[in-house]
Design an enzyme around this catalytic site. Structure first.
Site: not given
Ligand code: GLY
Length: 561
Positions: A372, A392, A414, A444, A464
């Site tokens: 990200t 992602n 996710d 996240s 992360g």
């Molecule tokens: N794909 C990472 C997030 O959305 O947290």
């Protein structure tokens, strides 16, 4: 004499090394952008210099990153923008990807109900309906001041006229060449006729420039309808994917109330569901506020123990209670109440509680990647923007849309494809994050703005995956509890615990052998030694000087004027 000069030389060397590590770059006085790529940061600052505001700059940086930082910058992904305007208005824009309308909760399971991870994290079946373009355009229309043409021009130029590849970008392309080699359209972009790009090569993206021009001419219809949509949907459907023209046409970003909290007198503004970032960050701060860290030694086993125990409770709650609020009633107020935080605080003992003994709270009423990217913007008017965006995995599903030049995301991973089954980040999810048509997958991402006496003080966020929350937390604690400047706060090594697996991941130098021994004595288990996050942060001091730091774990850029 020789001995003396050797000694003197060593002293001078030692002095310059310690100076190097403690040296703060000069602050800026008017505006600043910190992103994972210097060219993109410079684009943002040029927009600010032209009189654009922080939202204009953030949108321009978003498009520029899609060109100069394709591993995570994107047109084909999604993200979240947290905005604090100088007039006191605070808002967030959710442009997270969505599940296609013909998706279903069992789409990644075989006939016997076994989860097939390859379907959710690779190939065209892993693609969520992209939101970045719609979200950036929405932000510009509602809160920006410059025209779309002015905002897109730098990205178009970078794609059309190319830019010189630095060492890291060229290396990243060649590192991923094997994955790209599965798709002709990706090899056409990320290799020189099959040979790896090298540092110093000029990197042109004519197809991406074409797509950006479609946007310039037609606005969102240049992406969600017409030729661009055709190229995208045809490639997906020909290869067995789910996204349809209708999915693109009906995609809408959503403006949502920010998640708000307080910590030792500072006001925290962050992103709410469908990201878990803001809720978990504030829940952690609420628990930790019950400790006084004034006499705590940074990095001691006693300090790490408190962080880790709080993390276990918060990630346990995350696994059960967080998902898309349009589909699942997320108990935000309960999770964020200071009383609830106090209950958790009281449960934290002086020894480690095994994760198996911690379950998501029943009284109240995971899944992400490293690649990200975050950027922070502050302007001369006092507006602040904190944005995190993603496709992602690094380069998403690695598939470039043939003729349109942008990468597809693999964001469907996710979702919790099978409640209780870990995803690529080892995160466990539940019903709240099960796949449903049109639903946004849990994130996240934690783009955050912290206010001191009503004015922006910190603007920060990180990539992360599951570690984003704990990474942002530690930088915030470094600044607010330990008085570190933004450079030191970001540079310091970090740790991470996410309830399951029940082990502490840690960066090199984060835990001395003594601290490790003490933690083990307290009942903790040690996990992987690994880098955690890449924070792009801004701190505005009492004199209104704007300090920035791009995480030394990455190769981004601070630019300002
Ligand atoms: N794909 C990472 C997030 O959305 O947290």
């Amino acid at each position: 004499m020789q001995i003396f000069s050797k000694k003197l030389f060593s002293l001078i060397l030692l002095f310059s090394i310690s100076n190097l590590f403690s040296q703060l770059p000069s602050p800026y006085k008017n505006g600043e952008v910190v992103s994972a790529n210097m060219l993109a940061s410079q684009v943002g600052v040029e927009v600010l210099k032209k009189g654009g505001n922080a939202v204009d700059a953030a949108v321009a940086v978003g498009f520029a990153l899609a060109v100069t930082y394709p591993s995570a910058g994107n047109l084909g992904g999604g993200g979240f923008m947290v905005i604090h305007l100088a007039d006191g208005k605070e808002t967030t824009i959710d442009y997270r990807e969505k599940a296609p309308m013909n998706s279903n909760r069992n789409m990644y399971l075989d006939g016997e109900g076994n989860y097939i991870p390859e379907l959710s994290n690779s190939g065209v079946t892993s693609v969520g309906v992209p939101g970045s373009v719609a979200g950036l355009l929405y932000a510009l229309e509602k809160y920006g001041t410059l025209s779309l043409a002015e905002i897109l021009e730098p990205a178009i130029k970078l794609a059309e006229e190319g830019f010189i590849l630095d060492y890291h970008t060229a290396r990243s392309f060649s590192y991923n060449l094997q994955d790209f080699s599965m798709y002709k359209s990706s090899m056409n972009v990320f290799s020189k006729g099959g040979r790896p790009y090298e540092e110093g090569d000029r990197f042109f993206q004519p197809n991406l420039a074409w797509t950006l021009k479609q946007l310039k001419e037609k606005g969102r219809d240049g992406f969600y309808k017409g030729k661009t949509a055709e190229l995208f949907v045809d490639q997906i459907q020909k290869n067995g994917g789910y996204i349809t023209f209708n999915d693109l046409e009906v995609y809408k970003p959503i403006e949502r109330e920010p998640i708000k909290g307080s910590y030792r007198g500072y006001k925290i503004i962050s992103m709410g569901p469908p990201s878990s970032g803001g809720v978990c960050l504030i829940q952690l701060l609420n628990i930790l506020e019950n400790y006084s860290f004034a006499k705590e030694e940074w990095g001691s086993s006693s300090y790490i123990h408190k962080l880790v125990e709080a993390m276990k409770y918060v990630y346990a709650d995350r696994s059960k209670h967080l998902g898309d609020p349009d589909f699942y009633k997320v108990p935000v107020n309960s999770l964020l109440s200071k009383e609830y935080a106090k209950e958790i605080f009281k449960k934290i003992k002086n020894t480690a509680t095994p994760s198996s003994e911690i379950s998501p709270s029943d009284k109240i009423s995971f899944l992400e990647s490293n690649e990200t990217t975050h950027y922070s913007v502050y302007d001369s008017y006092g507006n602040a923007v904190s944005t995190t965006t993603t496709i992602n995995s690094s380069y998403g599903n690695k598939i470039v849309v043939d003729g349109a030049g942008f990468l597809m995301n693999n964001e469907m991973d996710d979702f919790s494809s099978k409640p209780g089954e870990p995803n690529i980040y080892g995160l466990i999810g539940g019903e709240a994050n099960a796949i449903e048509p049109g639903k946004r997958m849990l994130s996240s991402m934690a783009p955050t703005i912290i206010l001191k006496e009503g004015k922006p003080y910190l603007i920060l966020g990180s990539p992360g995956g599951s570690t984003i929350i704990t990474v942002v937390l530690q930088v915030v604690l470094n600044c607010l509890d330990f008085g570190m400047n933004i450079k030191k706060a970001i540079d310091m090594p970090r740790i991470h615990h996410q309830w399951l697996p029940d082990s502490i991941d840690y960066e090199p130098f984060a835990l001395t052998q003594d601290v490790k021994d003490n933690l083990i004595k307290l009942g903790h288990k040690l996990g992987r030694e690994t880098d955690l996050g890449r924070v792009e942060g801004i701190m505005i001091d009492d004199k209104n000087l704007i300090w920035g730091e791009t995480d030394p774990r990455g190769y981004g850029g601070v630019s300002g004027y």
